[in-house]
Motif scaffolding. Structure first.
Motif, PDB file in Angstrom:
ATOM      1  N   HIS A  90     -41.154  -7.767 -88.993  1.00 46.57           N
ATOM      2  CA  HIS A  90     -41.614  -7.690 -87.606  1.00 46.57           C
ATOM      3  C   HIS A  90     -43.078  -7.261 -87.564  1.00 46.57           C
ATOM      4  N   VAL A  91     -43.413  -6.203 -88.293  1.00 44.33           N
ATOM      5  CA  VAL A  91     -44.788  -5.698 -88.314  1.00 44.33           C
ATOM      6  C   VAL A  91     -45.727  -6.734 -88.921  1.00 44.33           C
ATOM      7  N   GLU A  92     -45.296  -7.355 -90.010  1.00 44.00           N
ATOM      8  CA  GLU A  92     -46.137  -8.359 -90.672  1.00 44.00           C
ATOM      9  C   GLU A  92     -46.457  -9.513 -89.722  1.00 44.00           C
ATOM     10  N   GLY A  94     -46.532  -9.422 -86.407  1.00 40.72           N
ATOM     11  CA  GLY A  94     -47.438  -8.958 -85.358  1.00 40.72           C
ATOM     12  C   GLY A  94     -48.874  -8.879 -85.832  1.00 40.72           C
ATOM     13  N   LEU A  95     -49.088  -8.411 -87.057  1.00 40.70           N
ATOM     14  CA  LEU A  95     -50.448  -8.299 -87.583  1.00 40.70           C
ATOM     15  C   LEU A  95     -51.037  -9.667 -87.915  1.00 40.70           C
ATOM     16  N   TYR A 101     -48.447 -11.738 -80.228  1.00 37.55           N
ATOM     17  CA  TYR A 101     -47.644 -10.517 -80.153  1.00 37.55           C
ATOM     18  C   TYR A 101     -48.019  -9.670 -78.942  1.00 37.55           C
ATOM     19  N   ASN A 152     -40.212  -0.098 -83.479  1.00 42.48           N
ATOM     20  CA  ASN A 152     -40.791  -1.187 -84.265  1.00 42.48           C
ATOM     21  C   ASN A 152     -41.931  -1.865 -83.511  1.00 42.48           C
ATOM     22  N   SER A 153     -41.697  -2.201 -82.247  1.00 45.61           N
ATOM     23  CA  SER A 153     -42.741  -2.857 -81.466  1.00 45.61           C
ATOM     24  C   SER A 153     -43.891  -1.902 -81.160  1.00 45.61           C
ATOM     25  N   THR A 156     -46.105  -1.663 -84.207  1.00 44.92           N
ATOM     26  CA  THR A 156     -46.858  -2.905 -84.390  1.00 44.92           C
ATOM     27  C   THR A 156     -48.037  -2.978 -83.432  1.00 44.92           C
ATOM     28  N   THR A 169     -51.822   1.089 -92.548  1.00 47.28           N
ATOM     29  CA  THR A 169     -50.564   0.354 -92.682  1.00 47.28           C
ATOM     30  C   THR A 169     -49.434   1.239 -93.195  1.00 47.28           C
ATOM     31  N   SER A 172     -46.563   2.552 -90.779  1.00 48.54           N
ATOM     32  CA  SER A 172     -45.365   1.788 -90.438  1.00 48.54           C
ATOM     33  C   SER A 172     -44.146   2.300 -91.197  1.00 48.54           C
TER      34      SER A 172
END
Length: 229
Positions: A90-92, A94-95, A101, A152-153, A156, A169, A172
């Motif tokens: 999810h984070v990957e 968004g970035l 996002y 999580n959101s 991000t 990073t 996270s």
């Protein structure tokens, strides 16, 4: 009928393509309903007919892009490891796609549910439910899914807002583990807490229990919810 269906699909696809192209071209800037309709060659009522609103169209565009990169973790193995994997994906995403996002998570409409958030919570619910049945959750599975998805959101969005050359990073993983620590109970082998056992029993009541009436199950679930809390 077939021609009519094909034409409807073509119009919907043109709107999705137009919105996606404009989002890419705009970068972090806004995209207007008028621009989308002009690019797709349709009138505004057509957009509303297919998607309900501009946000509905944008949700559909982002949902398509999101699902290309963030798939459900592979089946098998410990659900906790799969939950961690889902967080990282999810984070990957968004970035890698900040404009998409932020459009979805950073500009949501008050009181309007986000379809993508609901999908993420449903995916997490499937992973948290077996943990609840095993007495490994401090809260009910649905609540765990909501809290985890929100964290999580939030992480991000926070990382997207940081300058890329100084982005932390590592935050996270730190937040991910902190959230999990608050949701997970002691391993069953070490003795589950009363609250975790209450969650496990409440989860089991989701299945049919012939010995209890519907009213009795609701009452018992309420009592168990109080104990778990």
């Amino acid at each position: 009928m077939a021609g009519r269906s094909s034409n409807a699909t073509s119009t919907r696809d043109r709107l999705l393509l137009a919105a996606g192209q404009l989002l890419h071209e705009a970068g972090d800037g806004p995209v207007s309903t008028r621009a989308i309709c002009e690019r797709a060659g349709v009138q505004a009522p057509t957009l509303y007919h297919h998607f309900g609103s501009k946000q509905g169209l944008l949700d559909a565009v982002v949902n398509y892009g999101f699902t290309q990169y963030v798939q459900a973790p592979d089946a098998g193995g410990d659900p906790v490891d799969r939950i961690r994997e889902g967080w990282d994906r999810h984070v990957e995403y968004g970035l890698a796609h900040p404009a998409f996002y932020v459009l979805l998570y950073g500009q949501i409409e008050p009181g309007v549910p986000c379809n993508l958030t609901s999908s993420a919570e449903a995916m997490l619910l499937e992973l948290f439910t077996p943990l609840a049945r095993e007495g490994r959750l401090r809260v009910e599975a649905a609540e765990a899914a909501r809290q985890f998805a929100a964290a999580n959101s939030g992480v991000t969005l926070s990382l997207i807002a940081q300058p890329e050359d100084s982005r932390d990073t590592g935050m996270s993983a730190q937040v991910r583990e902190s959230v999990l620590a608050g949701l997970l109970a002691e391993e069953p082998a070490g003795g589950s807490s009363v609250g975790a056992l209450a969650v496990a029993l409440s989860t089991a009541l989701a299945d049919d229990v012939d010995a209890l009436t519907t009213t009795e199950r609701q009452m018992l679930r309420e009592w168990l919810h109080r104990i778990a809390g």
